[in-house]
Write a protein that holds these residues in place. Structure first.
Motif, mmCIF file in Angstrom:
data_model
loop_
_atom_site.group_PDB
_atom_site.id
_atom_site.type_symbol
_atom_site.label_atom_id
_atom_site.label_comp_id
_atom_site.label_asym_id
_atom_site.label_seq_id
_atom_site.Cartn_x
_atom_site.Cartn_y
_atom_site.Cartn_z
ATOM 1 N N THR A 1 -30.137 32.058 -1.931
ATOM 2 C CA THR A 1 -28.974 32.948 -1.906
ATOM 3 C C THR A 1 -28.457 33.092 -0.487
ATOM 4 O O THR A 1 -29.215 32.959 0.473
ATOM 5 C CB THR A 1 -29.335 34.344 -2.447
ATOM 6 N N LEU B 1 -25.832 23.905 -16.867
ATOM 7 C CA LEU B 1 -26.886 24.463 -16.019
ATOM 8 C C LEU B 1 -28.145 24.741 -16.854
ATOM 9 O O LEU B 1 -29.273 24.476 -16.426
ATOM 10 C CB LEU B 1 -26.393 25.752 -15.335
ATOM 11 N N THR C 1 -21.361 31.008 -9.519
ATOM 12 C CA THR C 1 -22.174 31.958 -10.282
ATOM 13 C C THR C 1 -23.089 31.176 -11.206
ATOM 14 O O THR C 1 -22.671 30.191 -11.815
ATOM 15 C CB THR C 1 -21.305 32.911 -11.121
ATOM 16 N N PRO C 2 -24.357 31.615 -11.312
ATOM 17 C CA PRO C 2 -25.354 30.804 -12.014
ATOM 18 C C PRO C 2 -25.498 31.100 -13.509
ATOM 19 O O PRO C 2 -26.615 31.114 -14.018
ATOM 20 C CB PRO C 2 -26.635 31.136 -11.250
ATOM 21 N N LEU D 1 -31.551 25.890 -7.092
ATOM 22 C CA LEU D 1 -30.244 26.493 -7.320
ATOM 23 C C LEU D 1 -29.748 27.117 -6.015
ATOM 24 O O LEU D 1 -30.395 28.023 -5.469
ATOM 25 C CB LEU D 1 -30.341 27.577 -8.391
ATOM 26 N N VAL E 1 -23.577 26.273 -7.358
ATOM 27 C CA VAL E 1 -22.562 26.891 -8.208
ATOM 28 C C VAL E 1 -22.134 28.199 -7.577
ATOM 29 O O VAL E 1 -22.860 28.767 -6.758
ATOM 30 C CB VAL E 1 -23.094 27.182 -9.636
ATOM 31 N N ALA F 1 -26.727 29.144 -5.215
ATOM 32 C CA ALA F 1 -25.583 29.809 -5.849
ATOM 33 C C ALA F 1 -24.905 30.764 -4.884
ATOM 34 O O ALA F 1 -25.470 31.179 -3.879
ATOM 35 C CB ALA F 1 -26.045 30.572 -7.087
ATOM 36 N N TYR G 1 -28.567 36.887 -9.889
ATOM 37 C CA TYR G 1 -29.339 35.909 -10.673
ATOM 38 C C TYR G 1 -29.885 36.510 -11.972
ATOM 39 O O TYR G 1 -29.969 35.831 -12.995
ATOM 40 C CB TYR G 1 -30.522 35.377 -9.849
ATOM 41 N N GLY H 1 -23.747 37.954 -4.833
ATOM 42 C CA GLY H 1 -24.642 37.161 -5.647
ATOM 43 C C GLY H 1 -25.175 37.889 -6.863
ATOM 44 O O GLY H 1 -24.888 39.070 -7.096
ATOM 45 N N ASP I 1 -23.530 18.284 -9.268
ATOM 46 C CA ASP I 1 -22.471 19.298 -9.304
ATOM 47 C C ASP I 1 -21.153 18.783 -9.884
ATOM 48 O O ASP I 1 -20.497 19.474 -10.667
ATOM 49 C CB ASP I 1 -22.170 19.813 -7.894
#
Lengths: 452, 452, 452
Positions: free
Chosen positions: C341, C272, C236-237, C288, C234, C290, C318, C316, C180
């Motif tokens: 999530t 990413l 936002t992914p 992940l 993260v 996120a 994705y 969230g 990260d």
């Protein structure tokens, strides 16, 4: 105790005729009444519910026959893929539908597996050759009273018309008017669609005014052919009117190949508003299936085309984008607007509150990714508080898998019975009232909502 | 087994006094203690839970008395509409409240229907004329210990003050300070509101500094009249401080009729922040009811006004917009901030995590579209993991329907008992602990959260 | 009946070895095998699940030892705070884990309370001094087969390597590569991170090309040390590739202290994407996590640092942000991408549909705020329809609280057994199939998904 009540409620409706007001079966299947092809072509290849999960477990789509000409497919090999991955379907509604079809329709009770694959395949193949497994015989056996198809406005509805005139067929197969492809100025498909519509209607669609006139004309044709409803699929349901001059300007610009993204969106939002206006005028029920990102995996789309498993739910929303449409027509007498979603947060936050105020709005049954026992139960629990049962649409099967229709309706009836029973045993409903609602949900409700 | 545990838990709290820390009953009803008017005016016309669903089934609002002067209403005709559409309410909480009121309050057990409409109406009318069905008698019978009303800062609270001094009335009726209308510079209602507030406070509200001083003064007046809390309703809960000079600039510009949308938003966000600051100073509990689009159907609003069924839930959010307020006051000693939502995705994603960290934050009970058995159960299941029971607000009835108060609290007690029982039978809670929590939720919890 | 089935399913897996593919225990604890410190340091101070709820009830973090040097902490005083507020945890998973630890690990069955605090503290302190309560003894007693830690790419993994070579330790402790801090150009931590990575890898990270080479080199080192997976957290992914020249430009600008917010985001989104590319190449599973706003309460962060209870779930998403990554690698052979999530609306709307199409995608188990019986049940109900069981990750405990590991896995096994039983009694699954799934979820599934 809940189970006993649920059983009594289910028994009351288990044998009720099937009203299927939204689906994707081809009317020609019933007109021709030819034997179904091999089991793989019937059950696997065209059903993206099935192929997507097999793909998720590493089976390439072409090995399932997707994108492969029928004559080049190896039905038995496809079938073996499916049986070998049967575990992947445990707990999913596909498993329930499939076992119901095998058992209730074809009388086969063996569980699919690598070992049983060929045996089941052989038995199915033999059944499919028998006359009682032809489409019309199954239509009767399934107890289908009404079957709605989904059709393009330029379609000549030849199969529908022939079925209506066929004295040997007693079912009711009605078309549904779906004009999505006329809403996409700026795409390659739009101009050819206008041309096809002009040919079908005999009306020049080179202008916006002409398109509107042609669409109205084809709606009348669909109504004459038995249609009671329209359907529209959009990513976001903005529905805002444009002045005719502005719509005309965008139409002409798009034909000239020069349309901005913003103009294309405004044009689409205007058409959605006009579809409501037309429904107010001609009485066709307006269905909205919003909130799906289509064809998200470009490599799969390029190779295999649409409806191949990578359409994905979007964040939904109806209250704000539909506001202009509802200001215009929300309380118009006789207008029916059925709202479907694949974002279940909308059930309690938007759809039930809208259906609980607007006379025109009905809460559409759970659709696509949400047509499972758990999701249908969540839908009822989320919608009933604000909208009751009488503002819900009744079940839609939304399927192109003809043989799964009774299993899908049966699942819905079982789930609603269980939900109603849970209200009975917690004293939120008397059993008599629950019986009335159970009957209503499979009969009066879809007849009323879809004007069948 | 679950049912037996639930029954024992419910029995423990069924007869506990009612603490109603948030609602919309008019204090004057209790001061005057006049007989309630006819059944339609008591149960139907002013209750948008009822009228909205009747409207959704095609009954025009004016036929339900909405927007019609009392003297022009036909109570019996209104009542018949309601009884004829009783099916529309099956499965909804309205049906539960209504049956409870008929049965428990008025001793009538007949189910509403077209056939029974007149009979029930006659019986209710007769009951309402009897002295034991006057407001104060019902207040006592209902076991209400505290009843909070909702009041404008400019209100003189005459009814509250008179009730406090009335030796014949022993209940506790407390005002709640709701200053929403001072937050909307640029609207037609704002300047008149400032004028009313200036008159009530004797402080010039022509400046921002004056407005703040006047609000503080009226808060002190509300506290002196027994108030313990404020309430604020906003679409989005941005709460960001402005420098005083900037707030002053916007205030003066708005009075001059020249305020931008952005400035109006900034002004409102500043006021929300200042409301928290004031609560830290004077100890009044801060309630936030955010996330409702008000009056969405313009034609209905133009004809019938606000609170007529077309307020609709918005997509909610607290974590980001409240960040400045929580940075400023989230850990301030004695500050209480109760967060309500009609977007239930916030329960597990925002409200419970906030209540599980900030000493000031409490998870408000399900509200409005979510005050049903199913939604309250979902609230508990979503909130308990992160915030436990001791950071939840306790039930609020939020009603203007006085006779429904006991039914609403009873429903909450039953649902919490059932939820606690489900934890007991799955060994997530001992029955002793569950009993303690059940008692706490109807007593200690609301007393603590709302400082009653 | 459901309970009997659930019991049989649970019994089948209750004693299965623990596979812990994601967590935060320090490998050095097992290498050193020193006695655990006092109960407060073991159970309270470092566990933000516990401290955050105590903070929410008004206990200042420093009185819980947070931010206080170990030598200045009063373990017994901290412990008393916790016991006095035991009620705050009723109904939460912390209460379940804690009681399990006390009872199953330490043989103590007294409920925490003000009265019992000192007694429990004394007993725990005595136990912790005994050899059978040292880390390795507990590791064996807990039946842990694999324990994954979380480690920085610059870490020398000395503890992991020593454990692998230690003939007296038979467990498997594997590192997880979490990069990260290399994703945040423009922050103060970024340049020092590059320096540390350069030292660890012997590769100059002054260029983007160098950073990529160094990361690849360290991934190989982690794999050699037994690692099978990476993890990335993260907000936002977004995962969108940049041309190398563009990434290089931003890298150099950031080192020069001149990077725009937009460039920093683009850089992060590129990394990413590259992490996925690397996973396709080297086979490390990509996790992940996120959607978390980190350190939202600035005053607490300034005083106490990160991981102190005010990380909060974000809205969230994705499907859209991951689209470029999935277009590139979604169907790449051997690629595994596990999506977690804390916004549970994603389960049915995004994660299950993605896992139900992409061979690479697995639906990560509920995490953090959602690792409770109620939320895990909702996860199963939301995910199973579209993705079945075989595209879910298996349980992760994600904990730094070593003694809670068995309790956490036990809870997961109980909840899955109850969920499967509910499918069995409603005829959605045979009991044999349910047994197979129960076994698979604790064994084959995590082994396959995390390549253990």
């Amino acid at each position: 105790m809940t189970r006993n009540v649920a059983r009594r409620l289910y028994d009351e409706v288990a044998a009720a005729p099937i009203l299927s007001p939204h689906g994707h079966v081809d009317a020609r299947v019933l007109l021709d009444d030819a034997p179904f092809p091999d089991p793989a072509t019937l059950f696997i290849t065209p059903d993206h519910y099935v192929t997507r999960l097999l793909h998720a477990h590493g089976v390439p789509l072409d090995e399932l026959g997707v994108g492969v000409p029928p004559e080049d497919r190896d039905g038995r090999a496809i079938w073996r893929h499916f049986c070998r991955h049967w575990d992947a379907f445990l707990g999913t509604p596909v498993r329930f539908w499939f076992e119901s079809e095998l058992s209730d329709v074809f009388g086969l009770d063996e569980q699919p597996s690598e070992a049983s694959a060929d045996r089941i395949y052989d038995q199915l193949e033999a059944r499919l050759a028998e006359p009682e497994f032809r489409p019309r015989a199954l239509f009767d056996r399934f107890g289908i009273e009404v079957l709605a198809t989904t059709d393009d406005p330029a379609d000549d509805l030849a199969a529908h018309l022939a079925l209506r005139e066929d004295p040997t067929f007693h079912g009711r197969v009605v078309p549904t008017f779906r004009a999505d492809r006329y809403m996409t100025p700026g795409t390659a498909a739009w101009a050819p669609a206008l041309t096809a519509l002009a040919e079908a209607s005999g009306i020049d669609t080179g202008s916006y005014a002409g398109l509107i006139e042609a669409l109205r004309s084809r709606r009348a044709f669909f109504r004459a052919a038995g249609g009671t409803a329209t359907d529209t699929g959009v990513l976001t349901p903005e529905a805002t009117p444009l002045p005719d001059t502005e719509a005309e300007r965008i139409h002409l610009a798009a034909l000239a190949g020069e349309v901005s993204t913003a103009d294309a969106s405004a044009y689409r939002a205007n058409l959605l508003y006009r579809f409501a206006e037309m429904s107010v005028d001609d009485g066709l029920v307006m269905q909205l299936h919003a909130g799906v990102h289509r064809n998200t995996h470009r490599p799969t789309f390029d190779r295999f085309g649409p409806d191949t498993g990578h359409d994905l739910p979007a964040v939904g929303g109806y209250t704000l984008p539909l506001a202009p449409l509802l200001a215009g027509f929300g309380t118009a007498p006789g207008f029916h607007l059925v709202l479907f979603t694949v974002d279940e947060t909308l059930f309690s936050r938007e759809i039930a509150p809208l259906a609980g105020f607007y006379p025109s709005v009905f809460a559409g049954a759970p659709w696509w990714f949400l047509d499972s026992p758990a999701a249908i139960t969540r839908y009822r629990a989320a919608v009933t508080d604000s909208a009751g049962f009488a503002k819900t649409s009744g079940f839609i099967d939304d399927t192109r898998a003809f043989c799964s229709i009774p299993a899908r309706h049966d699942m819905s009836r079982r789930v609603d019975a269980a939900y109603l029973a849970s209200l009975v045993v917690t004293h939120q409903l008397s059993e008599d009232d629950a019986l009335g609602i159970a009957r209503r949900l499979v009969d009066e409700q879809p007849r009323h909502v879809f004007k069948l």
